[in-house]
Design a protein around this motif. Structure first.
Motif, short mmCIF file in Angstrom:
data_model
loop_
_atom_site.label_atom_id
_atom_site.label_comp_id
_atom_site.label_asym_id
_atom_site.label_seq_id
_atom_site.Cartn_x
_atom_site.Cartn_y
_atom_site.Cartn_z
N PRO A 168 -10.89 -6.29 37.63
CA PRO A 168 -10.97 -5.55 38.91
C PRO A 168 -10.51 -4.10 38.76
CG PRO A 168 -9.94 -7.70 39.23
CD PRO A 168 -10.04 -7.50 37.74
N ASP A 169 -11.24 -3.18 39.36
CA ASP A 169 -10.87 -1.77 39.32
C ASP A 169 -9.52 -1.52 39.97
OD1 ASP A 169 -13.24 -1.17 38.05
OD2 ASP A 169 -14.30 -0.62 39.90
N GLY A 170 -9.15 -2.35 40.93
CA GLY A 170 -7.88 -2.18 41.62
C GLY A 170 -6.67 -2.37 40.73
N TRP A 171 -6.86 -2.98 39.57
CA TRP A 171 -5.74 -3.15 38.65
C TRP A 171 -5.37 -1.84 37.95
CZ3 TRP A 171 -6.50 -8.38 35.58
CH2 TRP A 171 -6.54 -9.44 36.50
N TYR A 172 -6.29 -0.89 37.93
CA TYR A 172 -6.11 0.35 37.18
C TYR A 172 -5.76 1.47 38.16
CZ TYR A 172 -8.34 -2.37 33.50
OH TYR A 172 -8.64 -3.34 32.57
N ARG A 173 -4.46 1.61 38.46
CA ARG A 173 -4.08 2.44 39.58
C ARG A 173 -3.18 3.62 39.23
NH1 ARG A 173 -5.09 -0.15 44.45
NH2 ARG A 173 -3.55 1.17 45.48
N ASN A 174 -2.13 3.41 38.42
CA ASN A 174 -1.10 4.42 38.27
C ASN A 174 -0.35 4.24 36.95
OD1 ASN A 174 0.58 2.14 38.79
ND2 ASN A 174 0.40 2.53 41.00
N SER A 177 0.83 0.58 36.31
CA SER A 177 -0.21 -0.31 35.77
C SER A 177 -0.56 0.09 34.33
CB SER A 177 -1.46 -0.28 36.65
OG SER A 177 -2.06 1.01 36.65
N ALA A 184 -5.09 4.22 34.90
CA ALA A 184 -6.02 4.85 35.84
C ALA A 184 -6.96 5.77 35.07
CB ALA A 184 -5.25 5.63 36.90
N LYS A 185 -8.05 6.17 35.71
CA LYS A 185 -9.06 6.98 35.03
C LYS A 185 -8.51 8.33 34.59
CE LYS A 185 -13.08 4.87 37.27
NZ LYS A 185 -14.27 5.09 38.13
#
Length: 289
Positions: A168-174, A177, A184-185
């Motif tokens: 899930p993209d929501g796992w990659y946040r800050n 994480s 995050a990106k």
């Protein structure tokens, strides 16, 4: 008194697994030359297409895998494991602080020292639970989990070129994480080793050590009895000075290259100094020639 001291020094010398020190020293030298090439390519503009391609990637991965696996293998050696883990973690924090302040474009966040310190502390804390697992199944499980999670930094489960299950993209946040393996990106670090997947490679080394010393024996009482019976005479805490003298292969006690052995025994200090030394040396060569 002098004879007794001499005998104790001989015990220390023979009990130490010299080849592990030399292996660590050899991996460090490989890393030293890899970082020298990195500086030449990315800081001094040297054109080396092979380094940016597959050959450079394989070289880099060989260093990472070897060093982390060896670190996990050597975890049982020495005493004061919390102190050792905190020391390595603190060294990683120092590298992060220095690079963020003085080299923000080449900053190191969650670098290899931060990871190794964290892995050592977690292994120490959870060691009573890890002892409940047989060595061979533990080794195979750690290998499987490393292969399964190798690509979590890239947004999926899988190994290298094989991307099996997207996460899930929501796992990659800050940053929080990113510490665990889900950056995050906009996250950037020139040296990034998250807790996952690398903890599983570290534990692969840990369980490999136990496979060689326990034969997969799950009997905790037997292990503890052997630990008490085999404690060395001295109180040294060197990284390759065994806390127990369970039978690792005898050839690991044989040393052949004193220079590599010295580097291996002082690998943390060498790691902290090698990049400043490299940068100053290459800068001097660049401006002089």
């Amino acid at each position: 008194m002098g004879r007794k001291d001499g005998r104790e020094k001989n015990v220390q010398k023979t009990a130490r697994y010299l080849m592990l020190d030399e292996g660590r020293g050899l991996v460090f030298l490989s890393m030293f030359f890899y970082h020298a090439m990195w500086d030449l390519v990315y800081l001094f503009g040297v054109d080396a297409g092979w380094y940016r391609g597959t050959a450079g990637y394989v070289w880099q991965q060989s260093i990472c895998w070897s060093f982390i696996l060896l670190s996990g293998f050597c975890w049982p050696f020495g005493r004061e494991k919390y102190r050792r883990g905190l020391l390595v973690f603190g060294a990683g924090a120092l590298v992060t602080a220095v690079t963020c302040l003085f080299l923000p474009q080449d900053r190191v966040i969650f670098g290899v020292l931060t990871f190794l310190g964290t892995a050592s502390l977690l292994t120490t804390f959870f060691h009573p639970l890890l002892l409940r697992m047989r060595a061979v199944p533990g080794f195979l499980t750690a290998v499987l989990l490393f292969v399964l999670t190798r690509n979590v930094n890239r947004g999926c489960l899988g190994f290298e070129g094989w991307r099996w299950i997207p996460l899930p993209d929501g796992w990659y946040r800050n940053l929080f994480s990113a510490f665990f393996g889900f950056p995050a990106k906009d996250f950037y670090s020139t040296d990034y080793f998250s807790l996952f997947p690398w903890l599983f490679l570290y534990l692969t080394g840990y369980f490999l050590h136990r496979c060689l010393t326990e034969g997969g024996c799950p009997d905790k009482k037997a292990r503890l009895a052997g630990d008490r019976a085999d404690r060395p005479v001295t109180e040294r805490t060197d990284s390759c000075q065994p806390q127990t003298t369970a039978a690792l292969p005898h050839f690991l006690k044989q040393g052949h290259v004193p220079a590599l052995r010295w580097i291996g025994r002082h690998s943390l200090l060498c790691y902290l100094l090698h990049q400043p030394v490299l940068f100053l040396f290459l800068s001097a060569v660049y401006f002089l020639f």
